[in-house]
Design a protein around this motif. Structure first.
Motif, PDB file in Angstrom:
ATOM      1  N   GLY A 509      15.289   9.114  -9.868  1.00  0.00           N
ATOM      2  CA  GLY A 509      15.374   7.778 -10.434  1.00  0.00           C
ATOM      3  C   GLY A 509      15.621   6.706  -9.393  1.00  0.00           C
ATOM      4  N   ALA A 510      15.502   5.462  -9.832  1.00  0.00           N
ATOM      5  CA  ALA A 510      15.735   4.320  -8.953  1.00  0.00           C
ATOM      6  C   ALA A 510      17.225   4.140  -8.702  1.00  0.00           C
ATOM      7  N   PRO A 511      17.599   3.483  -7.608  1.00  0.00           N
ATOM      8  CA  PRO A 511      19.019   3.232  -7.344  1.00  0.00           C
ATOM      9  C   PRO A 511      19.638   2.353  -8.426  1.00  0.00           C
ATOM     10  N   ALA A 512      20.884   2.655  -8.775  1.00  0.00           N
ATOM     11  CA  ALA A 512      21.592   1.779  -9.710  1.00  0.00           C
ATOM     12  C   ALA A 512      21.645   0.367  -9.154  1.00  0.00           C
ATOM     13  N   ALA A 513      21.881   0.244  -7.860  1.00  0.00           N
ATOM     14  CA  ALA A 513      21.859  -1.058  -7.195  1.00  0.00           C
ATOM     15  C   ALA A 513      21.656  -0.830  -5.705  1.00  0.00           C
ATOM     16  N   SER A 565      10.845   5.118  -2.729  1.00  0.00           N
ATOM     17  CA  SER A 565      10.178   6.407  -2.872  1.00  0.00           C
ATOM     18  C   SER A 565       9.576   6.553  -4.260  1.00  0.00           C
ATOM     19  N   ARG A 566       8.888   7.670  -4.456  1.00  0.00           N
ATOM     20  CA  ARG A 566       8.300   7.952  -5.764  1.00  0.00           C
ATOM     21  C   ARG A 566       9.350   8.331  -6.801  1.00  0.00           C
ATOM     22  N   ASP A 567      10.610   8.471  -6.399  1.00  0.00           N
ATOM     23  CA  ASP A 567      11.693   8.621  -7.373  1.00  0.00           C
ATOM     24  C   ASP A 567      11.910   7.339  -8.170  1.00  0.00           C
ATOM     25  N   TRP A 568      11.592   6.212  -7.579  1.00  0.00           N
ATOM     26  CA  TRP A 568      11.888   4.919  -8.199  1.00  0.00           C
ATOM     27  C   TRP A 568      10.922   4.701  -9.362  1.00  0.00           C
ATOM     28  N   PHE A 661       0.719   3.432 -13.123  1.00  0.00           N
ATOM     29  CA  PHE A 661       1.648   3.956 -12.129  1.00  0.00           C
ATOM     30  C   PHE A 661       3.032   4.060 -12.748  1.00  0.00           C
ATOM     31  N   ALA A 662       3.596   5.259 -12.736  1.00  0.00           N
ATOM     32  CA  ALA A 662       4.892   5.490 -13.374  1.00  0.00           C
ATOM     33  C   ALA A 662       6.062   5.304 -12.427  1.00  0.00           C
ATOM     34  N   SER A 663       5.816   5.359 -11.130  1.00  0.00           N
ATOM     35  CA  SER A 663       6.913   5.262 -10.173  1.00  0.00           C
ATOM     36  C   SER A 663       6.351   4.936  -8.804  1.00  0.00           C
ATOM     37  N   GLY A 664       7.246   4.560  -7.889  1.00  0.00           N
ATOM     38  CA  GLY A 664       6.848   4.270  -6.520  1.00  0.00           C
ATOM     39  C   GLY A 664       7.750   3.230  -5.897  1.00  0.00           C
TER      40      GLY A 664
END
Length: 686
Positions: A509-513, A565-568, A661-664
């Motif tokens: 996942g994306a960073p909380a902040a 990253s693709r986690d975001w 695009f779902a992430s990146g």
């Protein structure tokens, strides 16, 4: 996928990178110089040349980057050469990544890239018709083909089609047949261990008469002696570089690959010795030999000779415009190849695995006793029987801790490579790391990260100590300073000579902040500290700003700069932008390379949300904005599922629905001009 097949893919990936690292220090050397300097090269000689083993290399980056053409296009069968050409353009950063940038008419791959950039599609981009008789006949066709072959275990027909399609982006004629020969042999090696039978089967896919004669002659020469040096002398006399046009022709190097395969028998280490010591394009040749023999002989054969795996630890760089994907290892690339094989065979995609799952026997995924450990180190060694990373302690006790770590960003020495080191971290402040660790009673553990400071000094951030099996730690704010290594530290009040087993380490996942605030530059004499290198730029000029945070300038369209990253996946990205002279500028999100992304831009009197997929640019939203606003403009681009929204100066300025695009990663874009960014903020949307 069957476990045995997956482990053979892993052995092939390992063999590829071990071969490249084995041959890399003497690439381009003559056989005579190698023999005079080293004799036969049985092990890595990088230390004798004051070089690290693991460095960016075109043979590794191209092999695993161009292979993404399958995933990025939905695993098509058959594979279209034009799709691979578009993949080149998406991941190559002009004059920086993957290729030998030797110039139009000199470097085969550089020439093909320029053709693609000018709108010439593959396979015309690599053809004899366009590029003449000798340039498409150089070695690169077989260098980059291994991953396509490994995605076709037991299926030489599919391997031949994909290898030929991918290689035709830059090559033609005899080079394509040579690549197909090795590719079909690799596909068949999952079930056939005999080299001669592999050659017989692979030659059915070859039509070039000269190549057929060369292969036949090499087989005769190898059968007539057990001295590979005599065969190498015959190759030099009859098929050396002097006999062919161009800087690195396919025939001499292909002959060396076949010689190494035929004369080393089932000795993996010996095959790398022959391929490297023979000279010419040593890293390419040893990489192909290592891949095929890794598949054919398996992990046991790799482990039977010199300890090549221990020195490398699975670690590798795949340097592209998709920055965080460049910090990788043999396990992760194996998963990608195996997933492609499953998809091409109509099998469902495997469930997501932890980033560090240590999937295969001996795999360590870059982990080692931490080179930044302070004080005496209690970690004696790392092993893996296939069930997890075993950390062996000796003398762990009060005052003597043990720590292991792995890179999550570039090593300081990576800049020593002759190929540009372009990457972004895989882990960011605001992301939560989890770990599952079995350990002896009384042994506590904590997660930690090493960070590059503003002047490239290293700092350390520590998580809390715990005696629980499961660890959880949210990486604290660093004001944009990049994480460099992720580690686990162990401690005990009583002496422990035992074993802890790391089952997994993960985050998603994306960073909380994640925030960068204000001006970070400390000296005008250092414009490329590691906090700047954490961004991947295809813009012509990218640097820290002397008043705000970052400055991006590009003389043409599509000047893109990204991190993340693709986690975001679901997040908002925001920045205060000072619009200088430009035709448009704004924010990029969910970038997967620099020609596949969403962007929120201000262009003239309009706010736009666009989707770029290769050459296709689609406006998803267009809203008129106040043209008289002065000074900086605050942009916030939010992406939650398929909902995309833009705010300008706090006011809604566009909305769209799109699921391409779902992430990146995230960053900036500028067209024909300059934009200055004051701060950069990424916040996860839960």
């Amino acid at each position: 996928m069957e476990r045995t097949i997956e482990e053979k893919i892993y052995a092939g990936v390992l063999g590829k990178i071990l071969g490249v690292y084995h041959g890399r220090p003497v690439e381009g050397w003559s056989y005579e110089r190698i023999m005079e300097t080293f004799g036969e090269i049985d092990y890595f000689v990088n230390d004798r040349m004051k070089l690290p083993i693991v460095l960016p290399d075109d043979d590794i980056s191209g092999t695993f980057a161009f292979f993404r053409a399958l995933e990025d296009n939905g695993y098509p069968a058959p594979l279209d050469p034009a799709a691979v050409g578009r993949t080149w353009l998406n991941y190559i950063v002009d004059e920086k990544t993957i290729l030998w940038w030797g110039g139009l008419g000199r470097s085969t791959e550089h020439t093909a890239y320029l053709r693609l950039r000018d709108g010439v599609p593959a396979p015309l981009s690599g053809s004899h018709d366009l590029n003449g008789p000798w340039m498409p006949a150089q070695i690169g066709a077989q260098i980059f083909m291994d991953a396509f072959a490994m995605a076709s275990p037991g299926d030489p027909d599919r391997a031949a089609q994909m290898v030929r399609a991918a290689a035709s982006v830059s090559h033609d004629g005899i080079a394509l047949d040579a690549a197909v020969l090795l590719g079909t042999m690799e596909a068949l090696a999952f079930g056939e261990p005999d080299v001669d039978r592999l050659l017989d089967a692979g030659l059915r896919y070859v039509s070039d008469r000269h190549l057929l004669r060369v292969v036949g002659d090499i087989r005769e020469q190898c059968a007539a002696t057990d001295d590979w040096h005599r065969v190498r002398a015959w190759i030099a006399a009859n098929h050396g570089y002097a006999h062919y046009d161009g800087p690195c022709h396919i025939v001499p190097n292909h002959a060396v690959v076949l010689m190494a395969l035929l004369m080393a028998g089932d000795d993996f280490g010996r095959s790398l010795t022959i391929a490297t010591t023979a000279g010419w394009d040593t890293d390419c040749n040893a990489g192909n030999v290592g891949c095929l023999n890794g598949i054919r002989l398996g992990l046991a054969a790799i482990d039977r000779g010199p300890d090549l795996r221990g020195a490398v630890g699975d670690y590798m760089y795949v340097v592209t415009a998709d920055g965080a994907a460049g910090i990788t290892d043999a396990v992760r690339e194996t998963r990608a190849v195996a997933a492609a094989a499953d998809a091409l065979n109509g099998r469902p995609q495997p469930a997501r695995r932890p980033k560090y799952g240590f999937d295969y026997p001996g795999s360590v995924q870059g982990f080692a006793p931490c080179p930044r450990h302070d004080g005496r180190q209690a970690v004696a060694r790392l092993t893996n029987d296939g069930s997890g990373l075993e950390v062996l302690f000796h003398g762990l006790s009060r005052g003597i801790s043990g720590s292991i770590s792995t890179p999550v960003f570039v090593e300081p020495f990576a800049a020593q490579s002759s190929f540009a080191m372009v990457a972004s971290p895989t882990l960011y402040p605001g992301q939560t790391v989890t770990a599952e660790i079995d350990r002896p009673t009384g042994v506590r553990a904590r997660l930690y990260a090493v960070v590059y400071g503003r002047d490239d000094e290293t700092l350390r951030l520590d998580g809390p100590w715990s005696e629980e099996r499961d660890l959880l730690w949210t990486v604290p704010d660093t004001n944009g300073l990049p994480l460099y290594r992720l580690g686990v530290e162990f401690a005990s009040d009583g002496r422990c000579d035992g074993v802890a087993t790391v089952r997994s380490i993960d985050w998603s996942g994306a960073p909380a902040a994640y925030e960068i605030r204000g001006m970070l530059i400390k000296s005008i004499w250092n414009l490329t500290p590691f906090w700047v290198r954490a961004w991947v730029s295809s813009a012509r000029h990218f640097a820290p700003d002397f008043k705000y945070t970052l400055c991006i300038s590009h003389p043409d369209g599509n000047g893109v700069v990204t991190t993340g990253s693709r986690d975001w996946d679901n997040y908002s990205v925001a920045s205060s932008l000072d619009f200088s002279i430009n035709d448009g500028a704004g924010l990029v999100a969910r970038a997967r390379g620099h020609r596949r992304y969403y962007a929120a831009m201000l262009r003239g009197r309009e706010a736009l949300i666009i989707r770029r997929r290769d050459d296709e640019v689609t406006v998803l939203s267009r809203v008129a904005i106040d043209p008289d606003a002065e000074g900086k403009r605050d942009l916030q681009f939010s992406l939650a599922g398929d909902r995309l929204t833009l705010k300008v100066d706090g006011k809604p300025a566009g909305e769209a629905r799109d699921a391409a695009f779902a992430s990146g990663g995230a960053g900036f874009i500028v067209e024909k001009g300059t934009v200055v960014a004051d701060g950069f903020l990424v916040h996860a949307i839960r």
